[in-house]
Design a protein around this motif. Sequence first.
Motif, mmCIF file in Angstrom:
data_model
loop_
_atom_site.group_PDB
_atom_site.id
_atom_site.type_symbol
_atom_site.label_atom_id
_atom_site.label_comp_id
_atom_site.label_asym_id
_atom_site.label_seq_id
_atom_site.Cartn_x
_atom_site.Cartn_y
_atom_site.Cartn_z
ATOM 1 N N ASN A 1 -2.639 14.986 4.990
ATOM 2 C CA ASN A 1 -2.084 14.624 3.572
ATOM 3 C C ASN A 1 -3.086 13.453 3.525
ATOM 4 O O ASN A 1 -2.966 12.261 4.398
ATOM 5 C CB ASN A 1 -0.186 13.551 4.299
ATOM 6 C CG ASN A 1 -0.572 12.650 3.652
ATOM 7 O OD1 ASN A 1 -0.273 12.060 2.814
ATOM 8 N ND2 ASN A 1 1.276 12.907 3.780
ATOM 9 N N ASP A 2 -3.339 13.083 2.124
ATOM 10 C CA ASP A 2 -4.058 11.724 2.048
ATOM 11 C C ASP A 2 -3.555 10.382 2.066
ATOM 12 O O ASP A 2 -4.920 9.665 2.405
ATOM 13 C CB ASP A 2 -4.872 12.087 0.010
ATOM 14 C CG ASP A 2 -6.092 12.623 -0.481
ATOM 15 O OD1 ASP A 2 -6.593 13.357 0.736
ATOM 16 O OD2 ASP A 2 -6.777 12.221 -1.002
ATOM 17 N N ASN A 3 -2.262 11.125 2.044
ATOM 18 C CA ASN A 3 -2.140 8.928 2.434
ATOM 19 C C ASN A 3 -1.791 8.583 3.583
ATOM 20 O O ASN A 3 -2.604 7.118 3.713
ATOM 21 C CB ASN A 3 -0.209 9.151 1.836
ATOM 22 C CG ASN A 3 0.347 9.384 0.019
ATOM 23 O OD1 ASN A 3 -0.506 8.962 -0.299
ATOM 24 N ND2 ASN A 3 0.806 10.598 0.214
ATOM 25 N N THR B 1 -10.561 6.554 -1.438
ATOM 26 C CA THR B 1 -10.160 7.819 -1.639
ATOM 27 C C THR B 1 -10.849 8.378 -3.014
ATOM 28 O O THR B 1 -10.353 9.261 -3.058
ATOM 29 C CB THR B 1 -9.102 6.976 -3.102
ATOM 30 O OG1 THR B 1 -8.870 6.314 -3.557
ATOM 31 C CG2 THR B 1 -7.950 5.791 -1.936
ATOM 32 N N LYS C 1 -1.897 2.830 -4.985
ATOM 33 C CA LYS C 1 -2.595 4.137 -4.062
ATOM 34 C C LYS C 1 -4.341 4.069 -3.904
ATOM 35 O O LYS C 1 -4.847 4.888 -3.585
ATOM 36 C CB LYS C 1 -2.670 5.443 -5.836
ATOM 37 C CG LYS C 1 -1.685 5.605 -5.973
ATOM 38 C CD LYS C 1 -0.657 6.317 -4.934
ATOM 39 C CE LYS C 1 0.754 7.033 -5.409
ATOM 40 N NZ LYS C 1 1.284 7.100 -4.417
ATOM 41 N N GLN C 2 -4.538 2.675 -3.939
ATOM 42 C CA GLN C 2 -5.983 2.649 -3.225
ATOM 43 C C GLN C 2 -6.969 3.419 -4.077
ATOM 44 O O GLN C 2 -8.357 3.641 -3.578
ATOM 45 C CB GLN C 2 -5.911 2.414 -2.238
ATOM 46 C CG GLN C 2 -4.723 2.321 -1.798
ATOM 47 C CD GLN C 2 -5.234 0.691 -1.104
ATOM 48 O OE1 GLN C 2 -5.486 0.513 -0.979
ATOM 49 N NE2 GLN C 2 -3.863 0.198 -1.239
ATOM 50 N N ASN D 1 4.127 6.093 1.480
ATOM 51 C CA ASN D 1 4.410 7.776 1.189
ATOM 52 C C ASN D 1 4.558 8.378 2.909
ATOM 53 O O ASN D 1 5.101 9.518 2.443
ATOM 54 C CB ASN D 1 3.967 7.880 0.381
ATOM 55 C CG ASN D 1 3.564 7.670 -0.753
ATOM 56 O OD1 ASN D 1 3.083 7.134 -1.648
ATOM 57 N ND2 ASN D 1 5.139 6.713 -0.974
ATOM 58 N N ASN E 1 -0.432 4.677 0.249
ATOM 59 C CA ASN E 1 -0.075 5.380 1.042
ATOM 60 C C ASN E 1 1.186 5.006 2.444
ATOM 61 O O ASN E 1 0.708 5.866 2.879
ATOM 62 C CB ASN E 1 -2.218 4.642 1.544
ATOM 63 C CG ASN E 1 -2.523 5.267 -0.477
ATOM 64 O OD1 ASN E 1 -2.562 6.504 -0.373
ATOM 65 N ND2 ASN E 1 -3.594 5.185 0.319
ATOM 66 N N ASN F 1 -5.991 7.463 4.125
ATOM 67 C CA ASN F 1 -6.605 6.609 2.950
ATOM 68 C C ASN F 1 -6.500 5.267 3.939
ATOM 69 O O ASN F 1 -6.538 4.011 3.562
ATOM 70 C CB ASN F 1 -6.053 6.613 1.295
ATOM 71 C CG ASN F 1 -6.474 7.698 1.362
ATOM 72 O OD1 ASN F 1 -5.738 8.333 -0.415
ATOM 73 N ND2 ASN F 1 -8.276 8.223 1.057
ATOM 74 N N LYS G 1 -1.674 13.611 -2.264
ATOM 75 C CA LYS G 1 -1.005 12.593 -3.216
ATOM 76 C C LYS G 1 0.410 12.956 -2.462
ATOM 77 O O LYS G 1 1.107 11.850 -2.775
ATOM 78 C CB LYS G 1 -1.404 12.471 -4.038
ATOM 79 C CG LYS G 1 -3.301 11.922 -4.596
ATOM 80 C CD LYS G 1 -3.391 10.864 -3.725
ATOM 81 C CE LYS G 1 -4.650 10.819 -3.422
ATOM 82 N NZ LYS G 1 -5.299 9.574 -2.553
ATOM 83 N N THR H 1 7.376 10.063 -3.707
ATOM 84 C CA THR H 1 6.166 8.543 -3.958
ATOM 85 C C THR H 1 6.772 8.293 -5.614
ATOM 86 O O THR H 1 6.279 7.838 -6.402
ATOM 87 C CB THR H 1 5.089 10.050 -4.392
ATOM 88 O OG1 THR H 1 4.708 11.081 -5.097
ATOM 89 C CG2 THR H 1 4.527 10.094 -2.815
ATOM 90 N N ASN I 1 0.758 -1.013 0.277
ATOM 91 C CA ASN I 1 0.132 -0.353 0.251
ATOM 92 C C ASN I 1 1.166 1.347 -0.238
ATOM 93 O O ASN I 1 1.587 1.521 1.009
ATOM 94 C CB ASN I 1 -0.662 -0.190 1.543
ATOM 95 C CG ASN I 1 -2.528 1.055 1.282
ATOM 96 O OD1 ASN I 1 -2.273 2.181 1.087
ATOM 97 N ND2 ASN I 1 -2.842 1.229 2.031
#
Lengths: 338, 338
Positions: free
Chosen positions: B56-58, B67, B122-123, A61, A58, B61, A122, A67, A56
């Motif tokens: 931070n989306d990572n 997502t 990245k799901q 990172n 996510n 998620n 991201k 990334t 994963n």
Amino acid sequence: MLMNVKKKITISDVAEKAGVSKSTVSQYINQRYKYMSSETKERIERVINELNFRPNDNARNLKVKKTKVVGILVANILHTLSTEIIQIVEDRLQHNGMKAFVCNSADDPEKEKEYIDLLIAKQVDGIIIFPVGNDYTVYNYLINYSIPIVFVDRLVDGITTDSVLLDNHAASFLAVSTLAEKGHENIAFFTLPIDFPVTPRIERIDGYKKAMAACQLKLREELIFSISKDKIQDALQNCLHFNKPPTAIIAGNDLVLLQILKYLKKNNVSVPEKMAVIGIDNVLYADLYEPSITTIAQPIQQMGLKAAELLLDRIKNESQHPFITYRFAPEIVERNSI
Amino acid sequence: MLMNVKKKITISDVAEKAGVSKSTVSQYINQRYKYMSSETKERIERVINELNFRPNDNARNLKVKKTKVVGILVANILHTLSTEIIQIVEDRLQHNGMKAFVCNSADDPEKEKEYIDLLIAKQVDGIIIFPVGNDYTVYNYLINYSIPIVFVDRLVDGITTDSVLLDNHAASFLAVSTLAEKGHENIAFFTLPIDFPVTPRIERIDGYKKAMAACQLKLREELIFSISKDKIQDALQNCLHFNKPPTAIIAGNDLVLLQILKYLKKNNVSVPEKMAVIGIDNVLYADLYEPSITTIAQPIQQMGLKAAELLLDRIKNESQHPFITYRFAPEIVERNSI
DNA sequence: CTGAAAGCGCTTACAG
DNA sequence: CTGAAAGCGCTTACAG
């Protein structure tokens, strides 16, 4: 085989099944085999394949700041220029172990803003932007986040960064001077609207004016049209009834050219006898039209390569050299429409 | 203003500066204002703006499985069909609060595989694919991960999923029968190679054969050309010297059409008198060519909408209805080339 | 109305 | 050569 609800496989599952620790699996994933026995390595490999494990990103990172992904944010994905440049940029990125997510602003500054937020969220390593907006604060987010950006095709007031675009003044000059040499004096210039500043349109109009002066031709403001696509044909029709109508037209881009050719064909205006035509931007059908259309092309290959190179440089070595705007020389492809 | 190394702002920074806990900031970010005093709300809002905070989306998620991003993986971003469909799909997604990352396989199965891995990593919530590969195991990764996929334009042997494509048989039938009505008997069919199975090419050839039979025309295998772009003009030249040369040509797609028109124009073959031409796929310049070109168009709008709808349905309600392949009826646009 | 705590799935220094 | 532990930046039930 297909199961609807399926627990996602994690590094723990792999570790457990392979009888090693998560650390070791992680070492394997990151190809740090140095201190790994080949038995361990093979075991992990096998389990990963069996379980179909995909780490994963996510989670990764969150620890690892890079990334290896860049965003390419295009003003409008329907423009051939954009997709051609994307293809070239991507190829360079690929050679540097990076991948690209393309985002389409669809000429909507609001969408563009949302995509910028998403790309920041991201944590992409950099962004190549064909900007649509004219609000520099949006792009400043990126700069505040130290995310390198490269502008392509257009510039934004208030933002200084590496940029790649056509030498639009030269493009207009090339068009005007070529027509002038053939004896044309009344040269019309058609382009899309400039309600808010769109670099190529503004610069090409400006270049047209300067070129007219340089060629010692009288500038007639009424021969400059900056209007929306669906008004072009009417405007053209109209100006043919001026008492000194144009004998040549420069189309500011491919979309404009299409409208002009449609009008000329529909009304049997013979090209180039009654009306000479030059298009800025190369078009697929330039050779196919009767007569074939003289165009002024952008050196897309070089522009794409430069954009990729600039971005990669910034991403790799936090290089602090000043930002540069690269201008690329247009090329005229003479065909039979002038 | 610009600083090169800049600590990324996190939710903790915001919490600290606003004098609240991380939880509360998180509630704010997720717009759960129900139990939040307006003072707290305003304070957080202000601090977020001051610090220019972007979550931070990572990290997000990792907790939240959705997502709100889908991948659009195109075989080749240079194809107008792809970008037009992307534009439509994206618009639908937008209305459903989702965004799209476009990935370009550039006709390379290896790249496609890498992008699939990346999108899994990245799901993304789902993927729309214009497949290039013919190796179904790649797409099976996605199915194993319960990531909904919708195929567009092409199918893959061994994979059953929702799919959207032209009724290619109908397209060929439309072309052949229209030409047959005009009295043509020797109708050539040109398409790109089918070294590995590419759905539209295979189906259009097959449709051509069936249509010839249905129209009671003799099938001449030597009039079917499935060759690379740069061999088309030679092949065409060649077949004009057959002792019964074709009097009409069907171009299997837009790229093929371009080559054919280039040849016909270069050699002054008059259309439609000496050679009738129909292109499958609409092209920008169909009206512009002399004579204008009769084309068989895909209903791009409907196809894009259906693809988006299918994907959204699967993403939302883990709906278990069987997978369906939707075929869209082609439309003939009669112009002057036949 | 708000906070402390656990946990998402990884990575990485460090210890052994 | 391998593992235990801390931590990346969020979210979310739960307690108060």
